[in-house]
Scaffold this motif. Structure first.
Motif, short mmCIF file in Angstrom:
data_model
loop_
_atom_site.label_atom_id
_atom_site.label_comp_id
_atom_site.label_asym_id
_atom_site.label_seq_id
_atom_site.Cartn_x
_atom_site.Cartn_y
_atom_site.Cartn_z
N CYS A 201 10.74 -0.88 20.36
CA CYS A 201 11.94 -1.48 20.24
C CYS A 201 13.12 -0.56 19.58
CB CYS A 201 11.94 -2.75 19.56
SG CYS A 201 13.38 -3.83 19.47
N HIS A 202 12.56 0.03 18.67
CA HIS A 202 13.58 0.99 17.79
C HIS A 202 13.97 2.22 18.99
CE1 HIS A 202 15.41 2.86 14.22
NE2 HIS A 202 14.81 4.01 14.67
N SER A 203 12.90 2.77 19.46
CA SER A 203 13.20 3.91 20.30
C SER A 203 14.09 3.42 21.63
CB SER A 203 11.98 4.79 20.78
OG SER A 203 11.20 3.86 21.62
N GLY A 204 13.75 2.33 21.79
CA GLY A 204 14.58 1.47 22.90
C GLY A 204 16.06 1.37 22.74
N ASN A 205 16.22 1.15 21.20
CA ASN A 205 17.63 1.00 20.94
C ASN A 205 18.21 2.36 20.97
OD1 ASN A 205 17.95 -1.59 20.37
ND2 ASN A 205 17.18 -1.47 18.26
N ILE A 206 17.40 3.59 20.62
CA ILE A 206 18.08 4.91 20.44
C ILE A 206 18.46 5.26 22.09
CG2 ILE A 206 17.61 7.33 20.07
CD1 ILE A 206 15.65 6.38 17.82
N VAL A 207 17.55 5.13 23.10
CA VAL A 207 17.77 5.31 24.37
C VAL A 207 19.00 4.61 24.88
CG1 VAL A 207 16.90 5.19 26.62
CG2 VAL A 207 15.35 5.96 25.02
N ALA A 208 19.16 3.26 24.48
CA ALA A 208 20.24 2.47 24.77
C ALA A 208 21.66 3.17 24.25
CB ALA A 208 20.09 1.04 24.46
N SER A 209 21.57 3.36 23.04
CA SER A 209 22.78 3.84 22.52
C SER A 209 23.15 5.27 22.97
CB SER A 209 22.63 3.92 20.84
OG SER A 209 21.48 4.31 20.57
N LEU A 210 22.05 5.84 23.25
CA LEU A 210 22.30 7.56 23.92
C LEU A 210 22.89 7.13 25.19
CD1 LEU A 210 19.40 9.72 23.15
CD2 LEU A 210 21.80 10.26 22.54
N VAL A 211 22.30 6.55 26.05
CA VAL A 211 22.84 5.98 27.36
C VAL A 211 24.47 5.62 27.39
CG1 VAL A 211 22.66 4.44 29.28
CG2 VAL A 211 20.80 5.62 28.32
N GLY A 212 24.49 4.72 26.36
CA GLY A 212 25.97 4.08 26.25
C GLY A 212 26.89 5.35 25.70
N ALA A 213 26.68 6.20 24.85
CA ALA A 213 27.44 7.23 24.52
C ALA A 213 27.60 8.19 25.64
CB ALA A 213 26.62 8.07 23.46
N VAL A 214 26.68 8.56 26.30
CA VAL A 214 26.99 9.22 27.55
C VAL A 214 27.79 8.72 28.45
CG1 VAL A 214 25.81 10.42 29.72
CG2 VAL A 214 24.66 10.47 27.51
N VAL A 215 27.61 7.36 28.93
CA VAL A 215 28.39 6.66 29.72
C VAL A 215 29.94 6.80 29.35
CG1 VAL A 215 28.69 4.24 30.74
CG2 VAL A 215 26.46 5.27 30.87
N SER A 216 29.91 6.39 28.07
CA SER A 216 31.21 6.27 27.56
C SER A 216 32.18 7.71 27.27
CB SER A 216 31.65 5.53 26.18
OG SER A 216 30.44 6.04 25.30
N ILE A 217 31.37 8.67 27.17
CA ILE A 217 31.87 10.22 27.24
C ILE A 217 32.42 10.35 28.63
CG2 ILE A 217 31.27 12.67 27.26
CD1 ILE A 217 29.76 11.88 24.69
N VAL A 218 31.35 10.07 29.72
CA VAL A 218 31.80 10.20 31.07
C VAL A 218 33.00 9.46 31.41
CG1 VAL A 218 30.99 9.99 33.56
CG2 VAL A 218 29.43 10.99 31.73
N ALA A 219 33.08 8.22 31.16
CA ALA A 219 34.01 7.22 31.29
C ALA A 219 35.41 8.05 30.87
CB ALA A 219 33.82 5.99 30.74
N VAL A 220 35.48 8.14 29.60
CA VAL A 220 36.52 9.06 29.07
C VAL A 220 37.19 10.03 29.82
CG1 VAL A 220 37.43 10.21 27.18
CG2 VAL A 220 36.45 8.17 26.80
N ARG A 221 36.15 10.94 30.16
CA ARG A 221 36.27 12.15 30.80
C ARG A 221 37.02 11.71 32.17
NH1 ARG A 221 37.85 17.44 30.87
NH2 ARG A 221 37.43 18.35 32.81
N LEU A 222 36.41 10.80 33.04
CA LEU A 222 36.91 10.49 34.22
C LEU A 222 38.37 9.92 34.16
CD1 LEU A 222 35.59 9.99 37.13
CD2 LEU A 222 35.12 7.49 36.37
#
Lengths: 228, 179
Positions: free
Chosen positions: A4-25
């Protein structure tokens, strides 16, 4: 717990990447369509040629561009089109003849490449999937090699994947380019599918049209009068 | 006898038909039909030269009547400029290349729209230019009527456009001086 913990990390990583891409877009989309000051003196220019009338219109534009700025020029045409690149070569050779300041070789200023088409007329849908993939990979490879500062195109379907890749390069920070689309003189009442896609999704920085009624219909387009 | 004499008196006036790189048999068939040939002969034309492209309909070179058009045809040519220059009337498919090449030479032009094409945006251009009186617009079925009714003195000469404005807009966008 651990999972569950690593799942959280993955989810927040994905979230971070998605938001960086979105901001860049958003950043890229904001600056696309806005005039900017270019500091370079030489702009690698990708020119996508169509067939027949399209090529004639495009070459009339290249003929009046500043040749020392928009250089080198990379001409691309469909693999099945034998005439367009030949016509571009004739134009480039005549430009070299005219150039009085130091004779240059055509190899230094102009490159001519063929590109696979995703689908030929009458091809079946099953083989179309394969050929589309091959065409996309070829387009990507070409664009990585050229990495143009300026893209100029006027209608053939081949220009859409090339412009899309140029746009992705902008978002990914590979290369910032300005994309210009000139709608063909044959389009009087509606944009072509290529033109519409590049206009609607803000992929082209500037869309030029040759008829005033088109400009009224698509207000972000710029009216430039007839080319031919 | 009188026919031969008349033929000698006639000044050579060529009608050039072009279908570009397309297959447009309906147009070739139409110009090959007796009523179109008769109409062209009546209007003083002496020769009919057809560039037939990828079409498979072969026009007949011989006519039943002694007194009629000389017909000839070929498939492709690297450049149609010389044919256009020597023509007194051009009948063309609706491709923008052939249309503007003809208009810039100041030749009277009838554009025949291919109604069999799926995405027929090409008729847009022909209709717009016909509205502006730069050319006549027809279909394969109405061609003979268009020839009968046409008055080439009613056409307005086309003023060629140029690409300077596009170049200026591109320069302006990139922040270069417009010149």
């Amino acid at each position: 717990m651990e999972g569950c913990h690593s799942g959280n990390i993955v989810a927040s990583l994905v979230g971070a990447v998605v938001s960086i891409v979105a901001v860049r877009l958003v950043y890229v989309m904001y600056w696309t369509c806005r005039p900017h000051r270019i500091k370079q003196h030489r702009l690698g220019t990708l020119i996508v040629l169509g067939s027949g009338g399209h090529t004639a219109e495009m070459l009339s534009i290249i003929n009046v561009l500043q040749k020392d700025t928009f250089v080198p020029r990379f001409y691309v045409a469909a693999a099945t089109d034998n005439i367009s690149l030949q016509k571009a070569k004739v134009l480039e050779e005549s430009l070299i003849q005219k150039d009085e300041i130091g004779k240059r070789n055509i190899e230094e200023v102009a490159y001519f490449t063929k590109i696979y088409r995703s689908r030929e007329v009458g091809q079946s849908y099953l083989t179309s999937i394969c050929t589309t993939l091959v065409a996309m990979m070829h387009a990507l490879w070409l664009m990585l090699k050229i990495r143009p500062n300026v893209v100029i195109c006027n209608g053939p379907g081949t220009c859409v994947p090339l412009c899309l890749i140029a746009f992705i390069f902008k978002v990914a920070g590979v290369r910032w380019s300005s994309i210009f689309y000139i709608e063909s003189i044959a389009r009087v009442r509606r944009l072509s599918l290529s033109g519409l896609l590049l206009y609607k999704f803000h992929i082209a920085d500037q869309v030029y049209v040759q008829w005033p009624q088109l400009q009224r219909k698509y207000p972000r387009a710029h009216y430039v009068g007839l080319l031919m | 006898m009188s026919c031969v004499a008349m033929e000698e008196e006639r000044v050579k006036k060529v009608v050039f038909v072009t279908v570009g790189t397309t297959c447009f048999d309906a147009l070739v068939k139409s110009v090959d039909s007796q009523n179109v040939r008769d109409e062209l002969w009546k209007r003083g034309y002496t020769d009919l030269l057809i560039q037939m492209g990828r079409g498979c309909y072969i026009p007949s070179k011989i006519s039943e009547e002694a007194c009629s058009l000389n017909v000839d045809f070929f498939t492709f040519s690297p450049s149609i400029a010389d044919y256009l220059r020597s023509a007194s009337l051009v009948i063309s498919h609706a491709g923008s290349g052939s249309i503007f090449e003809t208009l810039r030479l100041g030749k009277p032009l009838i554009v025949v729209v291919n109604e069999d094409l799926m995405d027929n945006h090409q008729s847009e251009l022909a209709e717009e230019l016909a509205e502006r009186k730069h050319l006549f617009c027809a279909t394969p079925q109405t061609l003979h009527q268009t020839i009968e009714a046409m008055d080439s003195s009613s056409l307005i000469p086309y003023q060629p456009g140029d690409a300077m404005r596009v170049a200026m807009e591109i320069n302006k966008f990139l922040g270069f001086p417009a010149e």
